[in-house]
Design a protein around this motif. Structure first.
Motif, PDB file in Angstrom:
ATOM      1  N   ALA A   1       0.819  -1.211   0.000  1.00  0.00           N
ATOM      2  CA  ALA A   1       0.000   0.000   0.000  1.00  0.00           C
ATOM      3  C   ALA A   1       0.852   1.260   0.000  1.00  0.00           C
ATOM      4  O   ALA A   1       2.019   1.254   0.393  1.00  0.00           O
ATOM      5  N   LYS A   2       0.246   2.346  -0.454  1.00  0.00           N
ATOM      6  CA  LYS A   2       0.805   3.677  -0.263  1.00  0.00           C
ATOM      7  C   LYS A   2       0.257   4.151   1.076  1.00  0.00           C
ATOM      8  O   LYS A   2      -0.959   4.144   1.293  1.00  0.00           O
ATOM      9  N   VAL A   3       1.128   4.551   2.007  1.00  0.00           N
ATOM     10  CA  VAL A   3       0.725   4.728   3.406  1.00  0.00           C
ATOM     11  C   VAL A   3       1.046   6.130   3.908  1.00  0.00           C
ATOM     12  O   VAL A   3       2.093   6.702   3.593  1.00  0.00           O
ATOM     13  N   ALA A   4       0.123   6.662   4.707  1.00  0.00           N
ATOM     14  CA  ALA A   4       0.346   7.885   5.467  1.00  0.00           C
ATOM     15  C   ALA A   4       0.000   7.599   6.918  1.00  0.00           C
ATOM     16  O   ALA A   4      -0.691   6.619   7.221  1.00  0.00           O
ATOM     17  N   MET A   5       0.487   8.466   7.812  1.00  0.00           N
ATOM     18  CA  MET A   5       0.243   8.228   9.239  1.00  0.00           C
ATOM     19  C   MET A   5      -0.047   9.519   9.962  1.00  0.00           C
ATOM     20  O   MET A   5       0.542  10.572   9.657  1.00  0.00           O
ATOM     21  N   ILE A   6      -0.966   9.458  10.940  1.00  0.00           N
ATOM     22  CA  ILE A   6      -1.217  10.544  11.886  1.00  0.00           C
ATOM     23  C   ILE A   6      -0.803  10.040  13.262  1.00  0.00           C
ATOM     24  O   ILE A   6      -1.275   8.991  13.708  1.00  0.00           O
TER      25      ILE A   6
END
Length: 315
Positions: free
Chosen positions: A65-70
């Motif tokens: 996956a292409k992932v982002a995080m908070i």
């Protein structure tokens, strides 16, 4: 690669957003877990990137996956290492705050010769992730296909993330860990997929889970309480799913376990990555299981998480 092909690749890849914790794991190994009041000699020690949010972000990224995080770290050396680790995995860390005068979260972990562990978490900066962060980074939610939460950041933040994601039409995944009491009923309806382990499922449902048969009963109880789809992970005994009208037991993959740390996170990240790129629930479960089975054959949290090509080569 031209822009058109790049866009098609990202669409196939799928986007996952993780809202959760970042911890530095302080890992000691010992022949067995110490008893209360006992001092026990260990054998090895390591400092390893972890935190359920961080682990799941790395798992989703490595598994396609292409992932982002908070999330949040302290303005300290552990925070520097964790943020650099996310960047090295290609994870968008623009939603990860650096908080002054608060230590980065840590987890003190003891792993015994039977590959079981005991974990003490000190949240640190993870406790500063507020609902305001969800509002501030709504663009990351809009860009995601699947949004994954756990319970190592404040609960009102998790609920805000689930609500925002559902309002924006995203698939939501809640890994209710750690949990010490049943969640409010409203929470269950906000998660498209609830993924507890057997202990968490028992806590949430009030039904002891000592076998796959017990897990089927607990899953049905959680459905009656408002859960949409339930996946109960059972370690070496596999997983029980309730995603339609019937419960299904997926047996575990026999492996020689070295360290079970992050196995559940690997499953959750792999499951989310597969869903994000359009896989069926059945195939997403199988991918998560295969990845988790590989992870327990390796030591550490994030270092144990496999890449997609490793999982596919064993399919």
């Amino acid at each position: 690669m031209n822009a058109v092909n790049s866009s098609k690749e990202e669409q196939t890849q799928g986007h996952v957003l993780i809202v959760g914790s970042l911890n530095m794991d302080l890992v000691g190994r010992a022949p067995r877990l110490p008893k209360p009041g006992e001092t026990l000699s260990g054998t090895t020690f390591a400092t390893i990137a972890g935190g359920k949010g961080g682990n799941q972000a790395v798992a989703a990224a490595r598994l396609g996956a292409k992932v982002a995080m908070i999330g949040a770290t302290g303005a300290d050396s552990y925070g520097d290492i964790l943020r650099a680790g996310l960047a090295a995995e290609g994870i968008d860390g623009s939603g990860v705050a650096t908080v002054a005068n608060v230590a980065t979260g840590v987890a003190m972990i003891i792993v015994d010769d039977a590959s079981q562990n005991a974990i003490l978490i000190i949240p640190g900066a993870n406790g500063t992730v507020t609902p305001a962060a969800i509002s501030q980074h709504e663009a990351l939610i809009r860009a995601a296909d699947v949004v994954v939460c756990q319970l190592e950041v404040p609960h009102d933040t998790v609920f805000a993330a689930l609500q925002s994601a559902r309002r924006l039409g995203k698939v939501t995944v809640l890994n209710p860990a750690p949990v010490s009491a049943p969640l409010p009923v409203a929470w269950l309806a906000e998660a498209d997929y609830l993924i507890p382990n057997e202990i968490e499922a028992a806590t949430l449902s009030g039904i002891p889970v000592d076998s796959p048969q017990d897990a089927c009963i607990a899953a049905q109880r959680l459905r009656a309480m408002g859960a949409r789809n339930v996946l109960i992970t059972l370690g070496s005994r596999g997983l029980v799913s309730l995603t339609g009208e019937d419960t299904v037991h997926y047996p575990g993959t026999p492996v020689k376990a070295v360290d079970t740390t992050a196995a559940g996170d690997t499953f959750a990240g792999g499951f989310a990555a597969a869903l994000a790129r359009g896989a069926t629930v059945h195939d997403a479960i199988l991918l998560g299981q295969r990845a988790a089975a590989i992870s327990v054959t390796r030591a550490g949290a994030q270092p144990s998480i496999p890449y997609l090509h490793e999982v596919e080569s064993q399919a």
